[in-house]
Each structure stands twice: as C-alpha cells, then as structure tokens.
Enzyme design. Structure first.
Site, mmCIF file in Angstrom:
data_model
loop_
_atom_site.group_PDB
_atom_site.id
_atom_site.type_symbol
_atom_site.label_atom_id
_atom_site.label_comp_id
_atom_site.label_asym_id
_atom_site.label_seq_id
_atom_site.Cartn_x
_atom_site.Cartn_y
_atom_site.Cartn_z
ATOM 1 C CG HIS A 205 -3.991 -3.508 2.889
ATOM 2 N ND1 HIS A 205 -3.006 -3.032 3.736
ATOM 3 C CD2 HIS A 205 -4.612 -2.412 2.381
ATOM 4 C CE1 HIS A 205 -3.043 -1.713 3.754
ATOM 5 N NE2 HIS A 205 -4.006 -1.314 2.944
ATOM 6 C CD GLU B 287 -1.987 -6.152 5.370
ATOM 7 O OE1 GLU B 287 -2.249 -4.968 5.621
ATOM 8 O OE2 GLU B 287 -1.409 -6.521 4.328
ATOM 9 C CB CYS C 181 -0.988 -0.036 1.164
ATOM 10 S SG CYS C 181 -2.366 1.128 0.971
#
Length: 204
Positions: free
Chosen positions: A185, A187, A80
């Site tokens: 993202h 994650e 990001c």
C-alpha cells in the site's frame, strides 16, 4: 487527471490524500466517461478477489477499463487487490481475473517451522530487479507496508519489477507494458509510497 476507480473495494480517500500531497490532480469515480477521459488510472482494492471481479462486472467498469488500458495503452497502477485482479485467476475465488498480465494469485503457505503467520502484515524491504520510471530516485533499501494473504506469481520473469521476502521471495510489484501492479500500500508507506506515486503521476 488520474482516475481512482471506485468499485467499492479500496482505500480511496487515503490514496487521493497522498496524491494531493504530491500535487497530483485526481478524482475518485465510478463514472465511465470520467474514467475514459483520465490520463492515468489507479485500481485500488481491499477485500476478496471474487467480490472485486463481481463489482467490476456489476458496475460495467470492466469493459471500460479494458478499452482504456488494453486498447488505448493508458497507464494503470493496481494496488493490493487491484494488482491481483489484473492476473488470470486467484486461489481465493472461482471467477476469472482481468487476465491483463500472465500471472496467477496464490495463497501464502509458509512452512510451520518458520513461525510466519498469514496474512503477511507490516513493513517489508523490497528489491528492484529491473529498471522502471516508477523507481526513479529510489533508495537502495525501500520499505513498504503490506497486508495480504495472497501474492502474485508471474509466469514471465521479465514482468517482475520488485521482489520481497516472506518465507520465500515473492513478487511485490510487476510492470508489463503500461500495466503496473504493487502488492503493498503506497498510500500507507510514507516517503517511499509518496515517491512511488509521484513517479507514477509524473514519470510513467
């Protein structure tokens, strides 16, 4: 060991938890010596471009990262804002970026008639445009979670790795030598993000 760089701008715990799930050894750190000792580096980021660059300057991490990434060729993954900081500049701020990739960060300006809002937020399909160890085992249609008002525009098409659509095509990921950036993202992207991070840990 993967060093997750702590410069005050990222989802550090979420990234480390995902790496732990895939069995990758990692540490969250701002310690220069630990960053220098890492086999791979993750530069996360949530927030504004100038704040990110200012924090890298203030913590003394910028020259350490340049030494490892540019001089020593250590693989790095920017997430990001971390991806955007690797470019030359951003519409969001006035400070120069790290300049590791020939690219700029620009603001989304979707035509009014599209009804699309900024920031671009939510799940989006990405399309691979070149081969990379980062995409090993990828499904035909991969989906990742995005939250951003700015996107990276590469000046060299050969650096573009993944493309997504939001009013127009944009670079969802780039890969330039040992430097990788993803706008989404991983994650927060469940099995797709887990596969990508595993590939970074094991295949890149």
């Amino acid at each position: 060991m993967i060093a997750i760089v702590d410069y005050g701008m990222g989802n550090l715990g979420s990234i480390r938890n995902m790496l732990k799930k895939i069995g990758a050894d990692s540490i969250v750190t701002a310690d220069h010596d630990l960053v220098r000792a890492a086999d791979k580096i993750i530069l996360p980021g949530v927030g504004s471009f100038d704040a990110g660059m200012d924090n890298l300057h203030r913590t003394g991490l910028q020259p350490v990262l340049r030494e490892r990434v540019i001089d020593s060729g250590v693989p790095i993954l920017g997430i990001c804002l971390g991806m955007q900081l690797m470019t030359k500049r951003s519409d969001e701020g006035s400070l120069p970026g790290l300049g590791w990739v020939d690219a700029e960060t620009v603001r989304f300006s979707p035509p009014v008639e599209t009804g699309l809002k900024v920031p671009h937020m939510g799940w989006n399909v990405v399309r691979g445009v070149k081969e990379s160890p980062l995409l090993t085992g990828a499904e035909k249609e991969e989906r990742f979670y995005f939250v951003h008002s700015y996107y990276v525009r590469c000046n060299n098409d050969q650096d573009v790795l993944l493309v997504a659509e939001y009013g127009h095509p944009f670079t969802a990921a780039f890969a330039c030598r040992n430097i990788i950036g993803v706008q989404f993202h991983p994650e927060k992207s469940h099995k797709f993000g887990m596969r990508l991070l595993r590939n970074f840990a094991e295949a890149v």
